[in-house]
Design a protein around this motif. Structure first.
Motif: not given
Length: 283
Positions: A56-60, A148-152, A157-165, A249-255
């Motif tokens: 589900d990783t993506y870059v918007e 940015y309004e990102n999710e990680y 055990g390692v934090w990573k970029l996940f949903r990058y907006r 309005p803009l949204t943070l909805a998932l694809p």
């Protein structure tokens, strides 16, 4: 004595959870700052490695979405690396691309495996006059401001970029400033992969560039009232006009195809709701 011991154990347990939350918040913050340092110097291999392997990783970015690790590679190792540094991993002489990351707001869910971050970027970019004949951008210089309004997520055990907006708010040339910036300063992608070998996986309706001043939705509710900001208040009509006359309005909805297993749930910390219930991933 027994009740006092039980109370002490409960306090220790609460403190342990709070320390874990604070530690995770610090790690997420560092992940994004480290990402920015790599990005500044066009170390795109290192940037891609910071993204989760989750499907589900993506870059918007700029009205388009790059999905999965392959899409992420196409953006950084393809579009950016080919355009800015002719395919090498690292900087080229005379090309500036500095990102200042600031005003970060990080929230981590109770599981310690999912996080959100809202953060600003102020970018200075351009080329030195000495490379005007050798760099494809010629001699240019500009400013950029974005959010940015990102999710990680934590993988193994390692934090990573996940949903990058990333929403670039404005661009400004040094000579003219931001009031004379041409509209659609950075052209939107119009073709997807594989028609465009370096293109996104999908073109999305959500697009914004200066002078569009809509609000990027907040992942968190108001810290005092606990309410989310109304959709109409996120819009940006012309002066004196009703909100209904402006763009949606803009949204943070998932694809399409992605879900949030924890949606609808809430958790509180420090006496307030941390993240909007419709954005909760795990709870």
């Amino acid at each position: 004595m027994g009740s006092e011991l039980a109370e002490l154990k409960e306090q220790v347990n609460l403190l342990r959870k709070e320390v874990s939350r604070i530690s995770d918040e610090a790690e997420v913050r560092k992940v994004h700052f480290k990402y920015g340092y790599y990005l500044d110097k066009c170390l795109y291999n290192e940037v891609v490695d910071m993204y989760a392997d989750h499907p589900d990783t993506y870059v918007e970015f700029l009205g388009s979405r790059y999905r999965g690790k392959e899409g992420v590679k196409r953006l950084y190792n393809g579009r950016f690396q080919q355009t800015f540094v002719n395919g090498r991993n690292g900087p080229v002489r005379g090309f500036l691309l500095d990102h200042i990351m600031m005003q970060d707001i990080v929230d981590v869910d109770p599981s310690g495996t999912h996080a959100w971050c809202r953060m600003r970027a102020l970018m200075q970019a351009g080329t030195h006059q000495s490379v005007r004949e050798t760099h494809p951008r010629g001699h240019v210089q500009w400013w950029e401001g974005g959010l940015y309004e990102n999710e990680y997520i934590k993988e193994n055990g390692v934090w990573k970029l996940f949903r990058y907006r990333y929403f670039p708010f404005w661009h400004a040339e040094h000579e003219k400033g931001w009031s004379l910036t041409k509209e659609n300063y950075v052209p939107w992608p119009t073709k997807t992969y594989p028609e465009d070998p370096l293109g996104p996986d999908e073109i999305i309706e959500q697009k914004m560039l200066w002078p569009d001043t809509r609000v990027v939705p907040f992942h968190y509710p108001h810290p005092v009232t606990g309410q989310r900001t109304k959709d109409d208040d996120l819009r940006a009509p012309h002066y004196g006009k009703d909100a209904s006359t402006s763009e949606a309005p803009l949204t943070l909805a998932l694809p399409e195809g992605q879900t949030r297993p924890g949606e609808g749930k809430t958790w509180t910390s420090e006496g307030s709701v941390r993240v909007l219930p419709d954005l909760v991933q795990n709870a």
